[in-house]
Design a protein around this motif. Sequence first.
Motif, PDB file in Angstrom:
ATOM      1  N   CYS A 116       9.351 -31.563 -13.751  1.00  0.00           N
ATOM      2  CA  CYS A 116       7.777 -32.035 -13.671  1.00  0.00           C
ATOM      3  C   CYS A 116       7.208 -32.791 -14.534  1.00  0.00           C
ATOM      4  CB  CYS A 116       6.596 -30.714 -13.814  1.00  0.00           C
ATOM      5  SG  CYS A 116       7.441 -29.031 -12.995  1.00  0.00           S
ATOM      6  N   VAL A 117       8.348 -34.234 -14.313  1.00  0.00           N
ATOM      7  CA  VAL A 117       7.679 -35.503 -15.403  1.00  0.00           C
ATOM      8  C   VAL A 117       7.904 -36.498 -13.984  1.00  0.00           C
ATOM      9  CG1 VAL A 117       9.086 -36.475 -16.915  1.00  0.00           C
ATOM     10  CG2 VAL A 117       9.173 -34.194 -17.097  1.00  0.00           C
ATOM     11  N   LEU A 118       9.380 -36.941 -13.766  1.00  0.00           N
ATOM     12  CA  LEU A 118       9.202 -37.380 -12.759  1.00  0.00           C
ATOM     13  C   LEU A 118       8.539 -37.926 -11.715  1.00  0.00           C
ATOM     14  CD1 LEU A 118      12.018 -37.762 -14.139  1.00  0.00           C
ATOM     15  CD2 LEU A 118      12.523 -39.413 -12.134  1.00  0.00           C
ATOM     16  N   MET A 119       7.827 -36.565 -10.485  1.00  0.00           N
ATOM     17  CA  MET A 119       6.404 -36.631 -10.428  1.00  0.00           C
ATOM     18  C   MET A 119       5.381 -36.826 -10.444  1.00  0.00           C
ATOM     19  SD  MET A 119       5.810 -32.435 -10.302  1.00  0.00           S
ATOM     20  CE  MET A 119       4.189 -32.547  -9.345  1.00  0.00           C
ATOM     21  N   HIS A 120       4.890 -37.463 -11.648  1.00  0.00           N
ATOM     22  CA  HIS A 120       3.602 -37.679 -12.583  1.00  0.00           C
ATOM     23  C   HIS A 120       3.347 -39.475 -13.103  1.00  0.00           C
ATOM     24  CE1 HIS A 120       2.108 -34.006 -13.041  1.00  0.00           C
ATOM     25  NE2 HIS A 120       3.151 -33.668 -13.172  1.00  0.00           N
ATOM     26  N   LEU A 121       5.249 -39.621 -12.622  1.00  0.00           N
ATOM     27  CA  LEU A 121       5.593 -41.228 -12.971  1.00  0.00           C
ATOM     28  C   LEU A 121       5.245 -42.361 -11.852  1.00  0.00           C
ATOM     29  CD1 LEU A 121       8.221 -41.049 -15.970  1.00  0.00           C
ATOM     30  CD2 LEU A 121       6.575 -40.483 -15.673  1.00  0.00           C
ATOM     31  N   ARG A 122       4.530 -43.214 -12.110  1.00  0.00           N
ATOM     32  CA  ARG A 122       4.348 -44.175 -10.922  1.00  0.00           C
ATOM     33  C   ARG A 122       5.706 -45.208 -11.042  1.00  0.00           C
ATOM     34  NH1 ARG A 122      -0.644 -44.575 -13.733  1.00  0.00           N
ATOM     35  NH2 ARG A 122      -2.152 -43.954 -12.328  1.00  0.00           N
TER      36      ARG A 122
END
Length: 272
Positions: A116-122
């Motif tokens: 649940c980290v890369l899904m929050h990165l532009r």
Amino acid sequence: MQTAPAQEIYGERLFSTRQDTERERLDLLAQTWDPATTAHLRTLPLAEARSILEIGPGAGSIADLLAESAPHAEVTALDRDTTLLRLRNPRVRPLQADITDAGLELGPFDLIHARCVLMHLRDHEAVLARLVSWLRPGGHLVLSDTAELGFPHSSNADYRATMQALSQVITTHLGSDQNHGLGHPARFRQHDLTDICLTTALPTVTGDAPISLWWQLTLEQARPELIRTGLVDAPALDRALHHMAQPTTHELSIALLTCSGRKRQGQNQPTG
Ligand SMILES: C[S@@+](CC[C@H](N)C(=O)[O-])C[C@H]1O[C@@H](n2cnc3c(N)ncnc32)[C@H](O)[C@@H]1O
């Protein structure tokens, strides 16, 4: 006329560690997803690993699990905000850094994990390329991100609208994509990773289940932004929160998709 929401990054304002409920929210997230993450990680040859990178460890449960499962490994737990990181294992080294920082040079690693980290990165594409370059040949990349496989099918209109509003808020404010997990197998193939494996978890929102309590804290933290979307008003949001807290409720929200892949033995050595 509605003004465009200010662009921010995860944790800067929404889901900041300064929020009173953020520690509890991270603990509930770990309680919700740790069984699925643990089951997937246990299929990998952790005992042989010498160096592991855990990105966005939150409260730190998976960083500790990795250190326990890989007795010879040094584990780096990298987060842009390590305030709420509670580590038990001395082989875990906390590192306060932003994974989107193009100047960051790390590795080589036998295992890199992020949930649940890369899904929050532009700029998740650039980050993914860097993560692959930091893997040792034969090393494993494990990414978990979500997919909206539950709430769009609910028969409860308040619940559906509230969850849709949250999805919109995190997309417009943070650049998040709650369906990011769906694309991982294709992305892993593009990066020529091999031994690709995808597993899925879809817990039930009911009563005081960790996922129910997590959603309730998440929605309360974003309350003003949710109402500003125009998709829900305060009474509808309250009805949805009440619905989610009932033991007689059985709703699906979002699924966690965990994808692992392996760097080929002949693939380029990392530069770090
Ligand atoms: C949704 S939480 C997930 C926490 C944990 N991985 C879990 O699943 O329980 C996102 C985590 O990633 C961290 N994070 C977000 N953006 C980051 C970035 N650009 N660089 C490093 N960490 C980041 C946050 O501080 C937070 O700890």
